[in-house]
Design an enzyme around this catalytic site. Structure first.
Site, PDB file in Angstrom:
ATOM      1  N   HIS B 336     -33.979 -32.853  10.339  1.00 43.14           N
ATOM      2  CA  HIS B 336     -35.056 -33.413   9.517  1.00 43.14           C
ATOM      3  C   HIS B 336     -34.515 -33.801   8.141  1.00 43.14           C
ATOM      4  O   HIS B 336     -33.686 -33.091   7.582  1.00 43.14           O
ATOM      5  CB  HIS B 336     -36.194 -32.392   9.348  1.00 43.14           C
ATOM      6  CG  HIS B 336     -36.931 -32.101  10.622  1.00 43.14           C
ATOM      7  ND1 HIS B 336     -38.302 -32.101  10.686  1.00 43.14           N
ATOM      8  CD2 HIS B 336     -36.498 -31.811  11.878  1.00 43.14           C
ATOM      9  CE1 HIS B 336     -38.678 -31.810  11.931  1.00 43.14           C
ATOM     10  NE2 HIS B 336     -37.592 -31.628  12.665  1.00 43.14           N
ATOM     11  N   HIS B 392     -38.390 -23.913  12.469  1.00 38.65           N
ATOM     12  CA  HIS B 392     -37.550 -24.376  11.363  1.00 38.65           C
ATOM     13  C   HIS B 392     -37.725 -23.439  10.183  1.00 38.65           C
ATOM     14  O   HIS B 392     -38.119 -23.834   9.080  1.00 38.65           O
ATOM     15  CB  HIS B 392     -37.935 -25.811  10.974  1.00 38.65           C
ATOM     16  CG  HIS B 392     -37.516 -26.824  12.010  1.00 38.65           C
ATOM     17  ND1 HIS B 392     -36.238 -27.332  12.080  1.00 38.65           N
ATOM     18  CD2 HIS B 392     -38.200 -27.391  13.021  1.00 38.65           C
ATOM     19  CE1 HIS B 392     -36.157 -28.177  13.091  1.00 38.65           C
ATOM     20  NE2 HIS B 392     -37.334 -28.224  13.683  1.00 38.65           N
ATOM     21  N   HIS B 413     -39.496 -24.528  19.675  1.00 43.34           N
ATOM     22  CA  HIS B 413     -38.184 -24.366  20.323  1.00 43.34           C
ATOM     23  C   HIS B 413     -37.452 -23.080  19.923  1.00 43.34           C
ATOM     24  O   HIS B 413     -36.637 -23.035  19.015  1.00 43.34           O
ATOM     25  CB  HIS B 413     -37.260 -25.585  20.179  1.00 43.34           C
ATOM     26  CG  HIS B 413     -37.198 -26.206  18.812  1.00 43.34           C
ATOM     27  ND1 HIS B 413     -36.850 -25.515  17.669  1.00 43.34           N
ATOM     28  CD2 HIS B 413     -37.415 -27.468  18.426  1.00 43.34           C
ATOM     29  CE1 HIS B 413     -36.871 -26.341  16.651  1.00 43.34           C
ATOM     30  NE2 HIS B 413     -37.200 -27.530  17.069  1.00 43.34           N
ATOM     31  N   GLY B 451     -30.301 -27.197  29.633  1.00 39.31           N
ATOM     32  CA  GLY B 451     -28.965 -26.700  29.932  1.00 39.31           C
ATOM     33  C   GLY B 451     -28.012 -26.829  28.766  1.00 39.31           C
ATOM     34  O   GLY B 451     -26.894 -26.338  28.826  1.00 39.31           O
ATOM     35  N   THR B 452     -28.443 -27.497  27.704  1.00 29.88           N
ATOM     36  CA  THR B 452     -27.544 -27.717  26.572  1.00 29.88           C
ATOM     37  C   THR B 452     -28.047 -27.026  25.316  1.00 29.88           C
ATOM     38  O   THR B 452     -27.283 -26.362  24.622  1.00 29.88           O
ATOM     39  CB  THR B 452     -27.428 -29.230  26.272  1.00 29.88           C
ATOM     40  OG1 THR B 452     -27.293 -29.917  27.493  1.00 29.88           O
ATOM     41  CG2 THR B 452     -26.259 -29.511  25.364  1.00 29.88           C
ATOM     42  N   ASP B 475     -38.819 -31.916  23.825  1.00 28.13           N
ATOM     43  CA  ASP B 475     -38.344 -32.268  22.477  1.00 28.13           C
ATOM     44  C   ASP B 475     -37.499 -33.540  22.563  1.00 28.13           C
ATOM     45  O   ASP B 475     -36.440 -33.661  21.928  1.00 28.13           O
ATOM     46  CB  ASP B 475     -37.535 -31.125  21.854  1.00 28.13           C
ATOM     47  CG  ASP B 475     -37.466 -31.243  20.332  1.00 28.13           C
ATOM     48  OD1 ASP B 475     -36.630 -30.552  19.725  1.00 28.13           O
ATOM     49  OD2 ASP B 475     -38.244 -32.032  19.753  1.00 28.13           O
ATOM     50  N   LEU B 509     -24.565 -33.104  19.036  1.00 29.69           N
ATOM     51  CA  LEU B 509     -25.762 -33.382  19.821  1.00 29.69           C
ATOM     52  C   LEU B 509     -26.756 -34.170  18.994  1.00 29.69           C
ATOM     53  O   LEU B 509     -26.932 -33.911  17.799  1.00 29.69           O
ATOM     54  CB  LEU B 509     -26.428 -32.081  20.264  1.00 29.69           C
ATOM     55  CG  LEU B 509     -25.694 -31.286  21.349  1.00 29.69           C
ATOM     56  CD1 LEU B 509     -26.467 -30.010  21.642  1.00 29.69           C
ATOM     57  CD2 LEU B 509     -25.565 -32.112  22.605  1.00 29.69           C
ATOM     58  N   GLY B 511     -30.170 -34.595  19.782  1.00 23.44           N
ATOM     59  CA  GLY B 511     -31.491 -34.423  20.373  1.00 23.44           C
ATOM     60  C   GLY B 511     -31.416 -34.314  21.889  1.00 23.44           C
ATOM     61  O   GLY B 511     -30.365 -34.529  22.499  1.00 23.44           O
TER      62      GLY B 511
END
Lengths: 242, 590
Positions: B336, B392, B413, B451-452, B475, B509, B511
């Site tokens: 963000h 967050h 998450h 999985g990540t 997400d 990564l 997202g």
């Protein structure tokens, strides 16, 4: 009378089911209607233990019967006697019952015709015996006060008017009732015994239900199993007919 | 049965066959039907991209024996879907044979156009609305997959009518104990890939048959229909042994297919509509478009353009917007933008209103509870029916528990963007097993099971600690659904490789892009949980989080008929919203 003895509950059920299939096929159904058993009064239709729910979950939802052809006594009707009379009338209008399928209680009752019921009775409101209430308590969380004490039921006479009667008896707790029904005389204390005087009766039972019978009786009927099994040979006439 | 001539309000044969062309359905047949009153097929009859399968193909002529007293029926095979046309039973009683449709129309009953019966739920003419029955399926209901226990002879699916229409009476000896979950010819086999994903054999019990009955977009109680209305289904669909699960609900999705919900364009609505339509193929029937931390101008511009909307052939339903930020922690902001982070220390809820604007379309707000005056804000948001989520954040367990006591019900998450679990201060993660939550309530937590983003072992720890609170979310970022390769999304270059998206040229990564059905499968395989729980984590739990469990996320009587048809390996075969087919897999279409 035919006494069909199978090894266990599942085989007995299956035999009975096949037999009913065959009878329906042979009958070449058109406008036929079958009637089902009595209903305990006082329960709303959508109560899980009501007869409507029972018949729906165990029978109607698996077949595509026209709902207008399914008749169940309505225990919530305002005039119960009129309801019973109307039921009898519907049976007559449909031309009578071709095959009545029922079980028996440990006290030898057929439908809810408790010991002492007249053997020529018609559809009516009946008070239930303590035995029956106890037997049904398990459907009401074991609470005896919740079990209905009266029931609408077809009478012994009504069932005797059917062209054929099939009684299913499984389990050791029914053994004595079976003994009284077929090896003793016709007696209103064991209302199933009335079917000794019916021209076409079949008793389907498992080994445990024969525990109180004479060895001679059991051997005789087991010896006839090859004849009985012919009754459940698969029939293909329906498919060929189309 | 001859086709009927057309009549007012009821498109004639020609109009109908033109609309549903052979091309769409991929097979060569002509429409044949018996009666159109109350059967709900007005014009077109095509939902989404798939054939609606309403019309009957060249069934066997004279195939219904006149002696059968059941409703007359045509049966057509459409690969996996078998459609049976059934005349309303009242029609059977009053007339026989072909041409009765005209008589019915003459009796003064208006034929219902299809569009009409779809849009009204429980409106007038409710009793006349057509009834759909989905047979030969395994329904997820009451935390159990209700299987079709009464195995047909030799595993042949479908029902055997009392009239013996296709009867083979007298089941052969081999059928004793033959209880198979109904399988249509050619329907898929049980997947034994990972071993754990294999479904257990069906229970050996009769009387377990369950069909899904739908009327007017809601799940119907067939027993009441049978005894009170004395009706049978107007249309039957054979599901080929598939699993019917409630449609998936995605409460955190930032965009997809190149669309970014947080971008303040003039036409946000069409971007949302595009995503809504494309995620139908993932089995998602309702979602919450998510906006990441943005300046207030963006919120003021975008929020009014994303109204709550029912789903349908146009796409999944919008349940409301999920606002992730800007009231979050600086340290845990993740991707963000730092410049737009805010706090509500000064004016608490008024700051919130000033930032977002009107909250009518808002469903979930993610914030960090350690920010000053968060309790007032949480209480104010909860009082408006908005779900508050913790994320967050660098809150410790105590702060998190207090936030839950003020009304927070969700964790955004889990594990990501929060303090890691520590055995002396578990932080937000500790809410899963906290004993200081308000009585009768438990916390829900979102997990990205691609999985990540979460190691499978961590997924298992969370699942085992608190299985009933687990909510699967995607997400997803705008790169979702774009093929492999490099894509430009806004200011970023993103490289997509399979199920992972990286900032182009790096290993960072960018997202998550795993679709919801992939998440469900991965979750099932990683945790070894039951199929029921995996499906509920994507449907029932998000519905419970949002307080919608009476209508969504379930197939109980009275719920909205939003569901997915899945094969044994949980791949989506078809998606239905309000009982209408809105998406169908290619294989099933042929």
């Amino acid at each position: 009378m035919r006494l069909v003895i199978l090894d266990n509950y599942d085989l007995a059920s299956e035999w009975a089911a096949k037999y009913i299939c065959n009878r329906i096929i042979q009958f070449k159904p058109g406008q036929d209607r079958y009637f089902t058993l009595g209903l305990p009064t006082g329960l709303p239709r959508n109560h899980p233990e009501s007869y409507h729910s029972y018949m729906w979950n165990n029978f109607f939802k698996h077949i595509d019967i026209d709902p207008n052809n399914a008749h169940i006594l309505d225990g919530n009707a305002t005039d119960l006697q009129a309801e019973c009379d109307a039921f009898e009338k519907k049976i007559k209008e449909a031309g009578g019952i071709d095959l009545f399928v029922g079980g028996i209680g440990p006290d030898g009752h057929i439908a809810f015709n408790e010991p002492g019921s007249s053997l020529v009775s018609r559809t009516r409101l009946k008070t239930l015996a303590m035995d029956t209430i106890l037997a049904n308590a398990k459907y009401f969380d074991g609470d005896l006060s919740k079990v209905p004490t009266m029931a609408l039921t077809v009478g012994v006479g009504t069932v005797m008017d059917a062209r054929e009667v099939m009684i299913l008896i499984t389990g050791a707790h029914k053994a004595f009732a079976l003994y009284k029904a077929i090896e003793e005389g016709v007696n209103h204390m064991w209302t199933v015994s009335a079917f000794q005087q019916h021209p076409r009766t079949i008793f389907v039972c498992d080994e445990d239900a024969t525990l109180e019978l004479r060895v001679k009786t059991v051997k005789y009927f087991k010896g006839l199993m090859h004849v009985h099994n012919k009754l459940v040979d698969p029939l293909y006439s329906m498919k060929e007919g189309n | 049965m001859e086709p009927l001539s057309s009549s007012p309000g009821c498109p004639g044969p020609r109009a109908l066959s033109g609309a549903v062309s052979n091309k769409v359905l991929g097979c060569d047949w002509t429409p044949v039907w018996t009666a159109c009153v109350g059967s709900g097929w007005g014009r077109g009859g095509v939902g989404g991209r798939g054939g609606h399968g309403i019309l009957a193909g060249p069934g066997r002529a004279g195939h219904v024996g006149g002696r059968s007293r059941g409703p007359a029926a045509h049966v057509m095979r459409l690969s996996q879907l078998r459609v049976t046309w059934v005349r309303p039973s009242s029609a059977v009683r009053s007339r026989r044979g072909a041409g009765s449709g005209l008589g019915l129309l003459g009796s003064g009953r208006r034929p219902l156009g299809r569009a009409r019966w779809l849009t009204m739920r429980g409106g007038q003419d409710g009793a006349r609305a057509p009834v759909l029955q989905f047979t030969n399926c395994r329904i997820l209901r009451g935390q159990a997959l209700l299987r079709w226990g009464a195995g047909a002879a030799r595993g042949r699916p479908g029902r055997r009518p009392l009239g013996g229409r296709r009867g083979r009476a007298g089941v052969g000896a081999g059928a004793a104990g033959c209880f198979r979950a109904g399988r249509g010819p050619g329907s898929c086999r049980v997947a034994h890939g990972a071993g754990r994903a294999a479904l257990p054999p069906p229970p050996p019990a009769f009387g377990r048959r369950e069909d899904l009955w739908v009327r007017e977009g809601r799940v119907l109680d067939p027993e009441k229909l049978f005894f009170e209305e004395r009706r049978v289904a107007d249309e039957r669909r054979d599901c080929g042994g598939c699993i019917l699960a409630p449609g998936f609900i995605d409460v955190q999705i930032n965009g997809g297919f190149g669309v970014d919900f947080s971008q303040a364009t003039e036409d946000v609505g069409s971007g949302v509509a595009l995503v809504a339509q494309r995620i139908l193929s993932h089995g998602v029937t309702s979602f919450c478009p998510t906006l990441v931390t943005s300046p207030p101008e963006v919120y003021h511009k975008v929020l009014p353009q994303i109204p709550v909307k029912s789903g349908g052939p146009h796409g999944a339903g919008v349940l409301g917007v999920h606002l992730e930020g800007p009231f979050i922690s600086r340290e845990k902001r993740g991707a963000h933008p730092e410049a737009h982070l805010r706090s509500f220390e000064t004016n608490a809820f008024h700051d919130v209103l000033a930032t977002y604007g009107p909250l009518d379309n808002v469903r979930i707000v993610t914030l960090a509870p350690e920010l000053g005056r968060s309790h007032e804000v949480i209480q104010a948001l909860t009082a408006r029916g908005i779900c508050v989520s913790l994320g967050h954040s660098v809150a410790n367990l105590q702060a998190a528990e207090e936030a839950v006591q003020s009304g927070a019900t969700f964790i955004t998450h889990l594990f990501n963007a929060m303090l890691p679990f520590h055995h002396r201060d578990p932080g937000i993660v500790g809410l899963l097993t906290s004993d200081r939550l308000p009585p009768g309530r438990h916390i829900f937590y979102g997990m990205i099971a691609d999985g990540t983003h979460t190691n499978p072992a961590a997924l298992r720890i969370a699942h085992r600690a608190h299985p009933q609170g687990l909510v699967l979310v995607t997400d997803a970022v705008p790169a979702l659904g774009l093929g492999n390769g490099r894509h430009t999304l806004g200011q970023q270059e993103v490289e997509v490789d399979g199920l992972t998206a990286y900032v182009a040229g790096t290993k960072t990564l960018s997202g998550s892009i795993a679709p919801m059905d992939v998440c469900v499968r991965h979750f099932l395989q990683a945790t070894g949980c039951s199929v029921e729980l995996a499906l509920e984590a994507a449907s029932l739990h998000p519905a419970q989080l949002l307080g919608l469990e009476k209508r969504k996320g379930t197939l109980d009587f009275g719920a909205d008929a939003d569901f997915v048809m899945l094969d044994d390996s949980l791949h989506v075969r078809a998606t239905y919203i309000s009982g209408e087919l809105v998406w169908q897999a290619e294989a099933a279409r042929q």
